[in-house]
Structures are given as structure tokens and as C-alpha cells.
Design an enzyme around this catalytic site. Structure first.
Site, PDB file in Angstrom:
ATOM      1  CG  HIS A 175      -5.278  -2.829   0.189  1.00  0.00           C
ATOM      2  ND1 HIS A 175      -4.847  -2.190  -0.950  1.00  0.00           N
ATOM      3  CD2 HIS A 175      -4.634  -2.218   1.226  1.00  0.00           C
ATOM      4  CE1 HIS A 175      -3.991  -1.236  -0.617  1.00  0.00           C
ATOM      5  NE2 HIS A 175      -3.837  -1.244   0.693  1.00  0.00           N
TER       6      HIS A 175
ATOM      7  CB  SER B 262      -0.960  -0.045   1.176  1.00  0.00           C
ATOM      8  OG  SER B 262      -1.993   0.903   1.035  1.00  0.00           O
TER       9      SER B 262
ATOM     10  CG  ASP C  55      -6.125  -2.981  -3.903  1.00  0.00           C
ATOM     11  OD1 ASP C  55      -6.798  -2.289  -3.122  1.00  0.00           O
ATOM     12  OD2 ASP C  55      -4.900  -3.166  -3.761  1.00  0.00           O
TER      13      ASP C  55
END
Length: 538
Positions: free
Chosen positions: A507, A249, A477
Site C-alpha cells: 500500500h 490512501s 494493494d
């Protein structure tokens, strides 16, 4: 556990996961470093090798010459997320880093590190550093909780993570107290009248003033470029000639910036669930609204298939979206009661829904929470989901995730958005998602009036001459749409960015346990095998 934070733009460039080494010298033997072979183009068998991140003795000077005092770890602090002390095979240490890397002999800050030594010392490669996103996730608290996920990598790597500057125990940014955070997370974040807009602006001003009052000295220095320079300092102190790194991320943005600053020090680097480095905060927020709406649609489709008439969102699609939007709208006027006495507000409900979409593992909880709210008029499950994603524990204490998220986001990005800017963009955001669009749009005002100016329009990640970097995107995602991985690979440069796509939900691709993706990433990190660019895992 997946964590979502709402900082400068939307629900976060937000955390992943499941939400730094042997003194100054590595214990493994030095290895010759073969020149990396550029990967082939297109889906196909693995090709090429990545450079071996050889371990060397230290001849460094200045901050890089320090030795780390590794010791048994204490339990995570409230700012890190609480919990129990990790098992005995985990060790903790404190690294001294310059507050301002432009003044290496000036004021220093403490950076908290944690490691688990490689199990196979004879074949040890070196250190593998992790950043779990946010920005604002404590690596010291997160890595031990998910050690089993990385057990195969721990065979030959020291697994190392850290609290980045401004996070947890690393000069953590402090803003509002717990009571004020309760009020802030529950407050109306989608204003519709001038009075409501003023309340939102006043709330942002109180947050910024509290951050400046409590952490003003560090606010100018919690930017991603400074954190990337911390990474290189860690690499040197840990005794690694090249950086081996796993970023998730926001951790992909940190990894991309590192590659730009230190292309010759790039070893084996994995960027998973990738932040698009070319987008400004407004474009990122719109992309997240679209991504969460896509994930909501996938959830509703699965719910209808598995639960039929019992699914709270009916047949899904437009019908399901309308049901969820109606619930959210209802909560603005009539929050739902919970057993603990707090109320489920509109903002808390959307936070809980968004957070549950980070992983298919939390879809059942989302179905239960929506059923509870729609049919029984109570908000316990959605409030529990929101609390987890806001970093609030059962005793009402918050981590510093939200504070760090905003501080890092606002010092990174120079854009500042007015109420008028947001109001002009609202139709586009509502079209992207009637559920999430207004929230991600109004979150753009979070940096307006911030006491520290932002540094750049977008992060620089071009890394000509760097070794191949594995860039992983997942088609479903919600927080970092798969297109960001392709863009990151392009921006890193030809022969550097190598894309791998997981056709799936959630994710954080590697942590889904997909066998194909795990084999591909493990082969790269453990053996240096670079897959073909464009490899797809189903």
C-alpha cells in the site's frame, strides 16, 4: 510503518505510510506557466508537460492574508504518535483556519504545519504538500520520519505536511481514554449471537457518546470538503499560485475533492494508492476484504516458496487460508497470553495480520507472529503489530488516529447500516474472505447512531479543466485495490486523470522504492513531464 485504522468502514481508508511556508510569500522567482499538454493514451514514453506551480507574492485578504511564524519543532505529542523532535532543518507553524468555511470571519481552529525548506533555493519550484492518509494520520509526525524517501523532491520543493482538522494537534478529536481504547480494540467485533451483537452496538454507542462529549463542537466540521478548503488556504498562505500535492490512501480522496472544488488551482498532483470515489462504504468494505485476502494469498505463496515446511500457512491457497481462519476462530474463545500481560484476542490478531499485509517489509514479522501463535501458543508478535496499527505506544497511550478516522468517515458518508443490513451481506463478505470479511462487514455499523449526519453518498472528484493529475495504483494493494486508481482517473475527467500502475505488493507505490515508478513520479513533479496514460512499472 504502515498504519491501519478501523473507522466507519473496514480496516480503514486507511493510512499509508510508513503511517503546510515561507511566511506569506515564496522565495522562488515567479515563473511563467505553460499550458499543460494532455498526455497520450496507452503505455509508452513520457509525453507532455504539467504546469509549473509558480510562486507569487501575496495580495490575499481575510484568512489567506495571515503570516506564519515558523519555529523549531517540538517532539510529537501523544495524539500525534510521540517520538523525538525532528532535526533542526524542520520548522513548525500554526495556521488559523475557519471552523466553518461558510463563515470565514467566525470561530477559528489551529492547524499544525511542518516544513523542510528546498535545498536548492535557486531552482525552487514551491511547496509540495503531503497527506499520508487515514483519515487520521498526523503529517507533522510522519513527514520527517520519511524525509529520506522524498529527498530528491526536497531539492526543489519545500516539503510541507500538516495535521488535518480533527487530527493530532489540529483540533484533534478526542473520544475514549487509553484504558477504554484497550478494551475497545480487544473487543469482539464479529458478533455471532444476539448478545454479542448488542455488545458491539453498545460499544459503538459508547464511542460515539465519548466523541460528542469531548469534541462535539468540531465533529460537524472535520469533513473532507472542509479539509480541502484548508488545503487551498495553505496554498495561498504559503504563497503558491497552484497547489502541488502528494496524497496517499485517504489522501487521494482529499486530493480528488480539492481538484473538484478548485480545478484551476491544480498544479502537479500525485494520488497514490487510490480510494475509489464511486463506491459507498459497503462496496469499499467488500473491496477491502477482497484486497486483504489477495494480499494474504500473495504472502502465503511467498512464505511457502521461501520457508517450505516451516511456513506456518503451509502451501498457501485454501489450505493456508483455512489455517489462519482456524486460528482466528480459536482466539474468539481462547485468547493467547503475551509477555506484557495483555491477551491477543480475535480482533487484535486480525488487526495485526491485516496491518502486516500493507508492506512486503513486514511479511517476515507476520510469518513469525503466525508461527508463534499456531505453534507456541503466545501472541506477542501479532499483538505488537496490532498495537502499531491501532496507534498504541509501549506505554499504553493512543494517538487520536481511531477517533479521527471514525469522525471524518462518519461526517463524510451519509450511509448508516443496521445490524440487519450487515447480517444480510455477511455471506458475500465471508465468500470474499473468511479471515477479513466478517470484520470489514461489521465495521460498517461504526457510524450508526453517530451524533452528526453524513454529508454525501460519495465524494465528488470531477475536475474539468484541471491540469493533469498522476493517479498511481498497485496491483497487490490490500487496502485500496488497483481498480480504484482507474476509476479515480475516469472520474477526474478526460485529459485530467493519468494512470500509472505498479505491478507489485503493498500500500503506497512510490514508497516501495520501485525505480521505474520513482523516475516517473519525480519527472512529473520536478520537470512537469506527464507520462503516457496507462504507463506500467514492473
Amino acid at each position: 510503518m504502515h498504519t491501519v485504522a478501523r473507522g466507519a468502514g473496514a480496516f480503514g481508508l486507511t493510512v499509508l505510510l510508513l503511517t503546510a511556508a515561507t511566511g506569506c510569500q515564496g522565495d522562488g522567482s515567479s515563473a511563467a506557466e505553460p499550458a499543460p499538454t494532455s498526455p497520450a493514451t496507452g503505455t509508452g514514453p513520457a509525453t507532455g508537460t504539467a504546469s509549473e506551480p509558480a510562486v507569487t507574492g501575496s495580495s490575499a485578504t481575510g484568512p489567506a492574508a495571515q503570516h506564519l511564524d515558523w519555529h523549531a519543532c517540538a517532539a510529537p505529542t501523544s495524539a500525534q504518535g510521540n517520538g523525538t523532535a525532528p532535526a533542526a532543518d524542520w520548522q513548525c507553524a500554526t495556521l488559523k483556519a475557519p471552523l466553518d468555511h461558510g463563515k470565514p470571519d467566525g470561530t477559528t481552529i489551529d492547524l499544525a504545519l511542518i516544513r523542510s525548506r528546498a535545498k536548492d533555493e535557486q531552482h525552487r519550484i514551491g511547496s509540495l504538500l503531503f497527506n499520508f492518509g487515514g483519515p487520521g494520520a498526523s503529517g507533522v509526525a510522519t513527514l520527517p520520519a520519511f524525509a529520506a524517501t522524498y529527498a530528491d523532491l526536497n531539492s526543489r520543493y519545500d516539503l510541507v505536511s500538516f495535521d488535518p482538522r480533527g487530527v493530532g494537534a489540529s483540533a484533534g478529536v478526542t473520544c475514549l481514554d487509553d484504558r477504554a481504547m484497550d478494551a475497545a480494540t480487544a473487543a469482539d467485533s464479529t458478533p455471532e449471537t444476539p448478545g454479542e451483537v448488542k455488545e458491539l452496538d453498545d460499544g459503538n454507542a459508547r464511542f460515539a457518546a465519548a466523541c460528542e462529549r469531548n469534541s462535539g463542537a468540531v465533529l460537524p466540521y472535520v469533513d473532507t470538503e472542509s479539509a480541502a478548503r484548508d488545503l487551498d488556504l495553505m496554498r495561498q498562505v504559503l504563497g503558491d499560485r497552484k497547489l502541488s500535492y502528494f496524497g496517499i490512501s485517504y489522501g487521494t480522496q482529499l486530493g480528488g475533492v480539492y481538484a473538484h472544488l478548485f480545478p484551476q488551482q491544480v498544479g502537479r498532483v500525485v494520488l497514490d494508492s487510490v480510494v475509489d470515489p464511486t463506491k459507498d462504504p459497503q462496496q469499499t468494505a467488500l473491496g477491502q476484504a477482497q484486497g486483504f485476502q489477495l494480499a494474504l494469498g500473495d504472502f502465503m505463496k511467498a512464505c511457502a516458496t521461501q520457508a517450505g515446511a516451516a511456513c506456518p500457512t503451509g502451501a498457501g491457497g485454501d489450505e493456508g487460508t483455512a489455517k489462519v481462519a482456524a486460528l482466528v476462530q480459536q482466539l474468539e474463545q481462547s485468547p493467547l497470553p503475551t509477555k506484557e500481560g495483555r491477551q491477543l484476542t480475535e480482533s487484535l490478531a486480525v488487526t495485526g495480520i491485516a496491518g502486516a499485509l500493507y508492506s512486503q517489509e513486514t511479511w517476515p514479522a507476520l510469518a513469525a507472529g503466525l508461527t508463534e501463535a499456531m505453534e507456541h501458543g503466545t501472541g506477542d508478535t501479532l499483538l505488537l503489530l496490532a498495537d502499531g496499527l491501532n496507534g498504541r505506544d509501549a506505554q499504553g497511550h493512543y494517538t487520536n488516529l481511531n477517533a479521527a478516522n471514525r469522525a471524518i468517515s462518519c461526517v463524510d458518508a451519509r450511509q448508516r447500516y443496521s445490524d440487519q443490513d450487515v447480517q444480510q451481506q455477511l455471506p458475500q463478505f465471508r465468500a470474499a474472505s473468511p479471515v477479513f470479511g466478517p470484520f470489514t462487514a461489521w465495521a460498517l455499523t461504526g457510524c450508526t447512531g453517530w451524533p452528526v449526519p453524513g454529508k454525501a453518498a460519495h465524494p465528488e472528484v470531477a475536475a474539468p479543466g484541471a491540469a493533469p493529475v498522476l493517479v498511481v495504483g498497485t496491483t497487490g494493494d490490500p487496502a485500496t485495490p488497483v481498480e480504484g486508481a482507474r476509476t479515480m482517473a475516469q472520474q477526474l475527467g478526460a485529459g485530467v486523470g493519468v494512470t500509472v500502475t505498479l505491478q507489485g505488493e503493498g500500500h503506497g507505490g512510490y514508497n516501495t522504492g520501485n525505480p521505474c515508478l520513482k523516475r516517473t513520479v519525480d519527472a512529473y513533479l520536478l520537470d512537469g513531464t506527464v507520462p503516457a496514460d496507462g504507463t506500467t512499472c514492473g
